[in-house]
Design a protein around this motif. Sequence first.
Motif, mmCIF file in Angstrom:
data_model
loop_
_atom_site.group_PDB
_atom_site.id
_atom_site.type_symbol
_atom_site.label_atom_id
_atom_site.label_comp_id
_atom_site.label_asym_id
_atom_site.label_seq_id
_atom_site.Cartn_x
_atom_site.Cartn_y
_atom_site.Cartn_z
ATOM 1 N N ALA A 92 78.907 1.202 -97.063
ATOM 2 C CA ALA A 92 80.292 1.607 -97.314
ATOM 3 C C ALA A 92 80.503 2.017 -98.771
ATOM 4 C CB ALA A 92 81.241 0.478 -96.941
ATOM 5 N N ARG A 93 79.782 1.375 -99.688
ATOM 6 C CA ARG A 93 79.932 1.680 -101.110
ATOM 7 C C ARG A 93 78.910 2.712 -101.598
ATOM 8 N NH1 ARG A 93 81.338 -4.206 -103.945
ATOM 9 N NH2 ARG A 93 82.414 -5.105 -102.136
ATOM 10 N N ASN A 94 78.124 3.250 -100.664
ATOM 11 C CA ASN A 94 77.135 4.279 -100.980
ATOM 12 C C ASN A 94 76.112 3.794 -101.999
ATOM 13 O OD1 ASN A 94 76.043 6.863 -100.570
ATOM 14 N ND2 ASN A 94 77.116 7.695 -102.349
ATOM 15 N N LEU A 95 75.654 2.551 -101.804
ATOM 16 C CA LEU A 95 74.646 1.961 -102.686
ATOM 17 C C LEU A 95 73.291 2.013 -101.985
ATOM 18 C CD1 LEU A 95 76.684 -1.161 -103.870
ATOM 19 C CD2 LEU A 95 76.237 0.919 -105.177
ATOM 20 N N SER A 96 72.408 2.836 -102.495
ATOM 21 C CA SER A 96 71.088 2.997 -101.867
ATOM 22 C C SER A 96 70.006 2.194 -102.575
ATOM 23 C CB SER A 96 70.702 4.484 -101.872
ATOM 24 O OG SER A 96 70.671 4.983 -103.202
ATOM 25 N N ASN A 97 70.373 1.397 -103.572
ATOM 26 C CA ASN A 97 69.389 0.661 -104.369
ATOM 27 C C ASN A 97 69.337 -0.829 -103.993
ATOM 28 O OD1 ASN A 97 71.984 0.363 -105.437
ATOM 29 N ND2 ASN A 97 71.264 0.074 -107.533
ATOM 30 N N ILE A 98 69.749 -1.153 -102.758
ATOM 31 C CA ILE A 98 69.712 -2.538 -102.274
ATOM 32 C C ILE A 98 68.749 -2.647 -101.106
ATOM 33 C CG2 ILE A 98 71.025 -4.395 -101.180
ATOM 34 C CD1 ILE A 98 73.467 -3.512 -102.724
ATOM 35 N N VAL A 99 67.844 -3.604 -101.188
ATOM 36 C CA VAL A 99 66.908 -3.927 -100.108
ATOM 37 C C VAL A 99 67.267 -5.316 -99.588
ATOM 38 C CG1 VAL A 99 64.491 -4.304 -99.494
ATOM 39 C CG2 VAL A 99 65.099 -2.529 -101.156
ATOM 40 N N ILE A 100 67.206 -5.502 -98.278
ATOM 41 C CA ILE A 100 67.623 -6.767 -97.671
ATOM 42 C C ILE A 100 66.447 -7.420 -96.959
ATOM 43 C CG2 ILE A 100 69.083 -7.773 -95.860
ATOM 44 C CD1 ILE A 100 71.127 -5.532 -96.557
ATOM 45 N N LEU A 101 66.268 -8.732 -97.206
ATOM 46 C CA LEU A 101 65.207 -9.492 -96.556
ATOM 47 C C LEU A 101 65.772 -10.776 -95.955
ATOM 48 C CD1 LEU A 101 62.260 -9.409 -99.147
ATOM 49 C CD2 LEU A 101 62.431 -8.098 -97.024
ATOM 50 N N GLN A 102 65.445 -11.046 -94.704
ATOM 51 C CA GLN A 102 65.812 -12.322 -94.086
ATOM 52 C C GLN A 102 64.585 -13.225 -94.121
ATOM 53 O OE1 GLN A 102 67.281 -12.102 -90.051
ATOM 54 N NE2 GLN A 102 67.757 -14.289 -89.972
ATOM 55 N N GLU A 103 64.512 -14.026 -95.183
ATOM 56 C CA GLU A 103 63.342 -14.888 -95.390
ATOM 57 C C GLU A 103 63.736 -16.182 -96.072
ATOM 58 O OE1 GLU A 103 59.769 -11.545 -95.680
ATOM 59 O OE2 GLU A 103 60.193 -12.805 -97.415
ATOM 60 N N ASP A 104 62.833 -17.138 -96.030
ATOM 61 C CA ASP A 104 63.001 -18.422 -96.697
ATOM 62 C C ASP A 104 62.691 -18.241 -98.178
ATOM 63 O OD1 ASP A 104 62.630 -21.068 -97.702
ATOM 64 O OD2 ASP A 104 62.113 -21.765 -95.690
ATOM 65 N N ILE A 105 63.603 -18.641 -99.058
ATOM 66 C CA ILE A 105 63.391 -18.425 -100.489
ATOM 67 C C ILE A 105 62.297 -19.312 -101.060
ATOM 68 C CG2 ILE A 105 65.756 -17.607 -100.832
ATOM 69 C CD1 ILE A 105 66.393 -20.350 -102.112
ATOM 70 N N ARG A 106 61.809 -20.279 -100.290
ATOM 71 C CA ARG A 106 60.702 -21.112 -100.750
ATOM 72 C C ARG A 106 59.360 -20.403 -100.646
ATOM 73 N NH1 ARG A 106 63.176 -26.030 -97.266
ATOM 74 N NH2 ARG A 106 63.643 -24.171 -96.017
ATOM 75 N N THR A 107 59.275 -19.397 -99.745
ATOM 76 C CA THR A 107 57.985 -18.744 -99.503
ATOM 77 C C THR A 107 57.997 -17.244 -99.783
ATOM 78 O OG1 THR A 107 58.606 -18.535 -97.156
ATOM 79 C CG2 THR A 107 57.291 -20.466 -97.800
ATOM 80 N N LEU A 108 59.003 -16.527 -99.319
ATOM 81 C CA LEU A 108 59.145 -15.084 -99.568
ATOM 82 C C LEU A 108 57.842 -14.316 -99.307
ATOM 83 C CD1 LEU A 108 61.220 -15.397 -102.861
ATOM 84 C CD2 LEU A 108 62.107 -14.740 -100.615
ATOM 85 N N PRO A 109 57.332 -14.378 -98.094
ATOM 86 C CA PRO A 109 56.046 -13.729 -97.817
ATOM 87 C C PRO A 109 56.048 -12.221 -98.021
ATOM 88 C CG PRO A 109 57.114 -14.433 -95.784
ATOM 89 C CD PRO A 109 57.879 -15.057 -96.894
ATOM 90 N N SER A 110 57.171 -11.548 -97.792
ATOM 91 C CA SER A 110 57.217 -10.092 -97.928
ATOM 92 C C SER A 110 57.074 -9.616 -99.366
ATOM 93 C CB SER A 110 58.531 -9.545 -97.348
ATOM 94 O OG SER A 110 58.603 -9.777 -95.968
ATOM 95 N N LEU A 111 57.250 -10.531 -100.316
ATOM 96 C CA LEU A 111 57.205 -10.135 -101.726
ATOM 97 C C LEU A 111 55.890 -10.493 -102.404
ATOM 98 C CD1 LEU A 111 60.826 -11.155 -102.811
ATOM 99 C CD2 LEU A 111 60.002 -8.922 -102.034
ATOM 100 N N ALA A 112 54.878 -10.736 -101.604
ATOM 101 C CA ALA A 112 53.576 -11.148 -102.153
ATOM 102 C C ALA A 112 53.039 -10.158 -103.180
ATOM 103 C CB ALA A 112 52.573 -11.332 -101.018
ATOM 104 N N ASN A 113 53.285 -8.867 -102.962
ATOM 105 C CA ASN A 113 52.765 -7.838 -103.866
ATOM 106 C C ASN A 113 53.894 -7.068 -104.558
ATOM 107 O OD1 ASN A 113 49.941 -8.283 -103.179
ATOM 108 N ND2 ASN A 113 50.451 -7.371 -101.197
ATOM 109 N N THR A 114 55.014 -7.750 -104.797
ATOM 110 C CA THR A 114 56.168 -7.109 -105.432
ATOM 111 C C THR A 114 56.510 -7.826 -106.734
ATOM 112 O OG1 THR A 114 57.051 -6.556 -103.237
ATOM 113 C CG2 THR A 114 58.563 -6.361 -105.107
ATOM 114 N N PRO A 115 56.017 -7.331 -107.856
ATOM 115 C CA PRO A 115 56.366 -7.963 -109.136
ATOM 116 C C PRO A 115 57.871 -7.828 -109.406
ATOM 117 C CG PRO A 115 54.472 -6.497 -109.375
ATOM 118 C CD PRO A 115 55.084 -6.215 -108.035
#
Length: 286
Positions: A110-133
């Motif tokens: 709605a706000r035309n923000l294309s710089n937001i990525v959304i992840l549904q994950e546990d903040i203790r592990t965050l497996p999707s961010l293993a290779n994301t500095p």
Amino acid sequence: MLPIPKIIWYEATSAAQPARQNEPLESMDDLDQVKSYVQAYAWGGPTSALQIHHLRELACMIRSGNTVLDLACGPGPLLLELAAIYPDSRFIGVDLSSTMLQHLEQEAVARNLSNIVILQEDIRTLPSLANTPIDLVISTSALHHLPDEDSLRQVFRRIRSLLKPGGGFYLFDFGLLKSSKTREIFVAEVAKLAPPLTVRDYDLSLQAAFPIDHVFRIAKEELPKPFAAAASAFFDFFYFLQTPCRANRSGRSQARIKEIWPTLPLAMKIEHLMIRWLRRTTIFLK
């Protein structure tokens, strides 16, 4: 306005700190709860003083082109503000609640923000961010949802593993109050502006807060240094853990604050100044 002398008296004369009580659920998925939460975070609502403070502090922590991770972002009230202020940076919002994230996604569109990525994950592990500095990790009013101190330790360790060299973090949450009378005062203050569901959730959040000295001890053991550990003076209402400024203060952020400030009720302006006044106890850990 909060009766600070009365609060200090209640906290000083309480015999002992109570045991923290876990939140009924670690994530908020009920649609009515989420709607109430979003309403409470609208400008002019009971969280406005804190939100302004967060924008002020983060104005010297985010650089253009940074990747910023918001842990337990909920529906993203702060994340949405930051993504608009820093269009050249990338923002990752992580939460366990699909209902919260659905609202965030809808608002970003709605706000035309294309710089937001959304992840549904546990903040203790965050497996999707293993290779994301990550350049900067933020978390506001969320860590008390964790079930125990071991989980808090896991989150701090994960922050350390994700950050780039020279990266930073900005973490805020409530501390565990000693007196039930103090808690009743804070809850009654929020009830003046927030929907009943949010008032109930706020009361539960205050009871689920970690003792601040425990948080600082774990942070000193697990988070990368140097960083500042700041708590409210006189009584344990809130704490901040943050690295030193790492960027020139954002003019866009300052302009946004100037835009919001005149629209806030006088009570919120006073509360914002009170937060800055109470935030006295700062220790740099090296």
